[in-house]
Design a protein around this motif. Structure first.
Motif, PDB file in Angstrom:
ATOM      1  N   UNK A 139      -5.599  -1.955   6.933  1.00  0.00           N
ATOM      2  CA  UNK A 139      -4.679  -0.980   8.083  1.00  0.00           C
ATOM      3  C   UNK A 139      -5.237   0.623   7.936  1.00  0.00           C
ATOM      4  N   UNK A 148      -3.819   7.243  -3.625  1.00  0.00           N
ATOM      5  CA  UNK A 148      -3.376   5.237  -3.070  1.00  0.00           C
ATOM      6  C   UNK A 148      -3.654   4.369  -4.234  1.00  0.00           C
ATOM      7  N   UNK A 149      -2.113   3.843  -3.819  1.00  0.00           N
ATOM      8  CA  UNK A 149      -2.424   2.289  -5.093  1.00  0.00           C
ATOM      9  C   UNK A 149      -1.590   1.294  -4.028  1.00  0.00           C
ATOM     10  N   UNK A 150      -1.436   0.180  -4.993  1.00  0.00           N
ATOM     11  CA  UNK A 150      -0.825  -0.762  -4.471  1.00  0.00           C
ATOM     12  C   UNK A 150       0.361  -1.100  -5.314  1.00  0.00           C
ATOM     13  N   UNK A 151       1.634  -0.998  -4.860  1.00  0.00           N
ATOM     14  CA  UNK A 151       2.851  -1.186  -5.370  1.00  0.00           C
ATOM     15  C   UNK A 151       2.991  -2.436  -5.556  1.00  0.00           C
ATOM     16  N   UNK A 190       6.229   7.887   0.672  1.00  0.00           N
ATOM     17  CA  UNK A 190       7.232   7.339  -0.572  1.00  0.00           C
ATOM     18  C   UNK A 190       7.335   8.649  -1.302  1.00  0.00           C
ATOM     19  N   UNK A 232      -7.826   2.474   2.886  1.00  0.00           N
ATOM     20  CA  UNK A 232      -7.326   3.512   0.868  1.00  0.00           C
ATOM     21  C   UNK A 232      -8.128   2.781   0.626  1.00  0.00           C
ATOM     22  N   UNK A 233      -8.839   3.012  -0.585  1.00  0.00           N
ATOM     23  CA  UNK A 233      -9.156   2.494  -1.854  1.00  0.00           C
ATOM     24  C   UNK A 233      -8.586   2.282  -2.518  1.00  0.00           C
ATOM     25  N   UNK A 234      -8.260   1.577  -3.623  1.00  0.00           N
ATOM     26  CA  UNK A 234      -7.170   1.337  -4.757  1.00  0.00           C
ATOM     27  C   UNK A 234      -8.799   0.768  -5.417  1.00  0.00           C
ATOM     28  N   UNK A 290      -5.753  -5.968  -3.635  1.00  0.00           N
ATOM     29  CA  UNK A 290      -7.133  -6.166  -3.069  1.00  0.00           C
ATOM     30  C   UNK A 290      -7.833  -4.883  -3.343  1.00  0.00           C
ATOM     31  N   UNK A 292       0.771  -1.262  -0.187  1.00  0.00           N
ATOM     32  CA  UNK A 292      -0.259  -0.307   0.091  1.00  0.00           C
ATOM     33  C   UNK A 292       0.866   1.249   0.271  1.00  0.00           C
ATOM     34  N   UNK A 293       0.771   1.672  -1.376  1.00  0.00           N
ATOM     35  CA  UNK A 293       1.242   4.092  -1.050  1.00  0.00           C
ATOM     36  C   UNK A 293       1.465   4.188   0.188  1.00  0.00           C
ATOM     37  N   UNK A 294       0.064   4.031   0.433  1.00  0.00           N
ATOM     38  CA  UNK A 294       0.035   5.058   1.938  1.00  0.00           C
ATOM     39  C   UNK A 294       0.655   4.526   3.291  1.00  0.00           C
ATOM     40  N   UNK A 318      -5.867   1.791 -11.639  1.00  0.00           N
ATOM     41  CA  UNK A 318      -4.598   2.882 -11.453  1.00  0.00           C
ATOM     42  C   UNK A 318      -3.332   2.401 -11.598  1.00  0.00           C
ATOM     43  N   UNK A 324      -2.448  10.966   7.515  1.00  0.00           N
ATOM     44  CA  UNK A 324      -2.072   9.942   5.937  1.00  0.00           C
ATOM     45  C   UNK A 324      -0.909  10.863   6.005  1.00  0.00           C
ATOM     46  N   UNK A 325      -0.126   9.748   5.671  1.00  0.00           N
ATOM     47  CA  UNK A 325       1.443  10.477   4.936  1.00  0.00           C
ATOM     48  C   UNK A 325       2.028   9.753   3.543  1.00  0.00           C
TER      49      UNK A 325
END
Ligand SMILES: [Zn+2]
Ligand SMILES: [Zn+2]
Ligand SMILES: [Zn+2]
Ligand SMILES: [Zn+2]
Ligand SMILES: [Zn+2]
Lengths: 298, 404
Positions: free
Chosen positions: A271, B245-248, B56, A274-276, A266, A255-257, A280, B52-53
């Motif tokens: 945690x 926000x994104x999944x990396x 990255x 955040x919605x992904x 997902x 999660x990038x946040x 994106x 929220x921080x």
């Protein structure tokens, strides 16, 4: 010879869980009583080894920790002196204090919810606070060194992961090596702790030889260790466990946040909520690629 | 000054600041000074929970190398002092933001120069900064050119990362080829956050740049204030509103190696024999000559099996970000900060010793002690600071499992 004080904090796992099935078994394996005896012997050896050695013992069970030595109600450390009679007295004091406190501690254990995990992390954070205070109280010019030894018998609890790692990073920051000695199966957490703080990790192959192993590896500090034949270092497994299934993964999604780790795509982060956007995801990767290719062209 | 943008110190009411300090019986002011310091330290450590921080970060450091940096109001001069502190900053930055990147730009003679591209290895950046010490500061700085240069790369960085520029400026002017307001507008549109640390005095256009792009603007008082400001910038900033926000996808390579003392193959590796030969790592491949990077052990990319000698890095073959679990774990404390302890008086406490360091409270020294609101254990002042500033874990709360 330099006269710098060397502090050792020993954290002993006193969780009865590991020993419960060993009472009835044959005399060939180590039992709880022998285990305690060996640790006391080791502590005595440590004190007798050098006049500048100082010792702190912290016991921990499944939900409690206790400073066994020095006695919390009697703050003054007894400084060993050179003469033989006094030295004997010092060891005598340790034996008595530890014995009394240990008895009290074990009698007060709550038998209701005995779990397989121990409060190693709690003992470790307390040890760090204790060391932090000793560092603060150090007079200018004194050069003291500190070391933590964890003797563990129970398995890791994944619940403590974050707290344990926080403690390990602290240890790394204030330059206190963590040594780990485990009687059970290999502990990945303890292994990481020793590797990150450049301590020695050992899984005792035969519990009967525990005293031998303790005296061999953990009596001395960094400088002397250079001259010892140490156990061969194994590569530490630094793979994380995913937050969703707690299994170790080679590649995963972060999660990038909040940097939570998932083993699969997902739609929301459990945690930070955040919605992904699944689309994106593809955009962000292609962006990365175009950028780096652009960089190479230039 | 920082808290209140509209009003300067000299515009505010008359304050009798010295009346706060009171002497004790012996005429000493140490006790009051200590109390003030304690309060400040605690305030500093008070973190806002669950903000929220932007974890990255892609950050360009812009260092002024104009004439103004030769000034000796910082010792030995502005440039040397800045470089020393920035070196420290880079290590702090990577400690707090383990999977972020940094790049360095300098500006002098109305031009800009890129010293290093955005990358994740602190040591190479520090080495490059060190070299700058022996270069000449001359001419004027150009903030617009620096912005343009940063913009070029940063606008291509993924939207989920925090894109920032941090200026360290000694100059009071900027010599630009065009209209800087236009460039500031573009930065704002691209959500690039610009912050300025000014070494001399406040400049209106610098403040405008920071306000418009939601960055921070500071003027240093002395070198220790400079250091404090850099510490603030090393910690992740709260995310902007439109933050995506994104999944990396990331890889977690395992270290595989021979043992060095006697050539036993370590038993943990389950891989076939193909890795058990010495080979070059990808990170040192470009630097030809020398034996750097030629070794037996290394981290192998889980998808394409190319070898790296250090983490974190980006795989140059398949562009997978490679990290290890402790890298990620190092920044978790920002996301799960522990709550502030409350101050109580000694007589209200049941326990007569500090839960963490076992120090027995004494009436004189410990007028105030600190209590955790969730586990109700009490701590001395030193442990309170140590727990909130360094360990980030309350010893008593561990019993109740992981923090939520
Ligand atoms: Zn999973
Ligand atoms: Zn998240
Ligand atoms: Zn790869
Ligand atoms: Zn304390
Ligand atoms: Zn607590």
């Amino acid at each position: 010879m330099s006269s710098s004080i060397k502090h050792l904090v020993v954290i002993i796992d006193l969780n009865p869980f590991y020993w419960s099935d060993k009472i009835s078994s044959t005399t060939t394996t180590l039992n709880f009583k022998q285990y305690l005896k060996i640790i006391i012997q080791f502590c005595n050896a440590y004190i007798a080894f050098d006049i500048n050695h100082r010792l702190t013992i912290i016991g921990c069970s499944n939900n409690e920790t206790c400073f066994l030595y020095p006695d919390p109600t009697n703050e003054s450390l007894i400084i060993p002196t050179v003469t033989k009679t006094n030295l004997f007295e010092q060891l005598f004091v340790i034996d008595r204090v530890v014995e009394n406190n240990l008895k009290e501690f074990i009698e007060n254990l709550s038998p209701q919810h005995i779990s397989s995990g121990s409060m190693i992390t709690m003992a470790l954070t307390q040890a760090l606070c204790y060391i932090n205070r000793l560092i603060r109280d150090t007079l200018p010019g004194e050069k003291n060194s500190f070391r933590i030894l964890i003797i563990q018998t129970t398995t890791d609890t994944s619940k403590q992961y974050m707290n344990f790692m926080n403690a390990v990073f602290t240890s790394e920051k204030i330059n206190v090596p963590i040594d780990g000695c485990i009687l059970n199966n290999d502990s990945s957490l303890l292994q990481q702790a020793c590797d990150l703080t450049s301590g020695i990790y050992l899984r005792v192959p035969d519990p009967n030889g525990l005293l031998q192993y303790l005296l061999w590896l953990y009596l001395t500090d960094k400088e002397v260790r250079k001259m010892l034949a140490l156990p061969t270092k194994v590569a530490v497994d630094y793979r994380p466990a995913c937050f969703c299934h707690h299994k170790l993964i080679d590649t995963g999604y972060v999660c990038s946040v909040c940097l939570s780790i998932y083993c699969d795509n997902t739609s929301t982060c459990s945690t930070c909520r955040s919605a992904f956007d699944i689309n994106n995801q593809s955009i962000s990767t292609s962006n990365g690629i175009t950028d780096s290719s652009r960089r190479q062209i230039r | 000054m920082d808290d209140n943008d509209d009003q300067y110190r000299w515009e505010s009411g008359y304050e009798r600041t010295w009346e706060v300090i009171q002497e004790d019986e012996s005429g000493s002011i140490t006790a009051t000074v200590n109390a003030i310091n304690q309060k400040n330290r605690r305030k500093e450590l008070a973190q806002l929970p669950n903000v929220r921080l932007g974890m990255m970060r892609h950050l360009y450091l812009v260092l002024d190398m104009s004439d103004a940096m030769k000034d000796q109001d910082l010792r030995p001069n502005r440039l040397f002092c800045s470089i020393e502190l920035l070196k420290e900053f880079i290590f702090l930055y990577f400690d707090s933001n383990p999977i972020s990147q940094i790049g360095i730009i300098i500006t002098r003679k109305k031009r800009t120069e890129k010293i290093s591209e955005l990358a994740g290895n602190p040591r190479s950046h520090v080495a490059l900064l060190e070299q700058l010490k022996y270069q000449e500061c001359e001419g004027e700085a150009s903030i617009q050119n620096a912005l343009e240069m940063g913009l070029q790369t940063l606008k291509h960085m993924p939207k989920y990362s925090s894109r920032e520029m941090l200026f360290v400026l000694g100059c009071l002017t900027t010599c630009d080829p065009g209209n800087i307001s236009q460039t500031i507008k573009i930065c704002k549109e691209n959500e690039i956050r610009c912050s300025v640390i000014s070494l001399s005095a406040e400049v209106r256009i610098f403040r405008k740049l920071c306000v418009d792009t939601k960055g921070l603007y500071h003027v240093i008082v002395d070198s220790s204030h400079f250091q404090e400001l850099l510490q603030i910038h090393s910690r992740p900033l709260p995310a902007l509103d439109k933050f995506e926000s994104s999944l990396v996808r990331m890889g977690f390579p395992k270290y595989r190696t021979y043992t060095t003392s006697n050539a036993n193959i370590s038993s943990t590796t389950t891989s076939s024999t193909k890795h058990e030969k010495a080979s070059m790592c990808m990170c040192h491949l470009e630097q030809r000559g020398g034996t750097n990077g030629f070794s037996i052990g290394g981290y192998f990319c889980p998808t394409c099996e190319s070898k790296y000698c250090e983490l974190p890095t980006e795989c140059s073959i398949c562009h997978l970000t490679l990290v290890s679990a402790p890298h990620l774990a190092r920044s978790y404390h920002f996301l799960f900060p522990i709550e502030q302890f409350i101050e109580i008086t000694l007589d209200k406490s049941i326990s007569k010793k500090c839960f963490a360091c076992q120090h027995i409270f004494d009436e004189q020294k410990h007028k105030n002690i600190y209590q955790c609101t969730s586990c109700k254990n009490v701590f001395c002042f030193e442990c309170d600071l140590f727990i909130h500033g360094t360990i980030f874990t309350c010893p008593g709360c561990i019993r109740y499992g992981q923090l939520k």
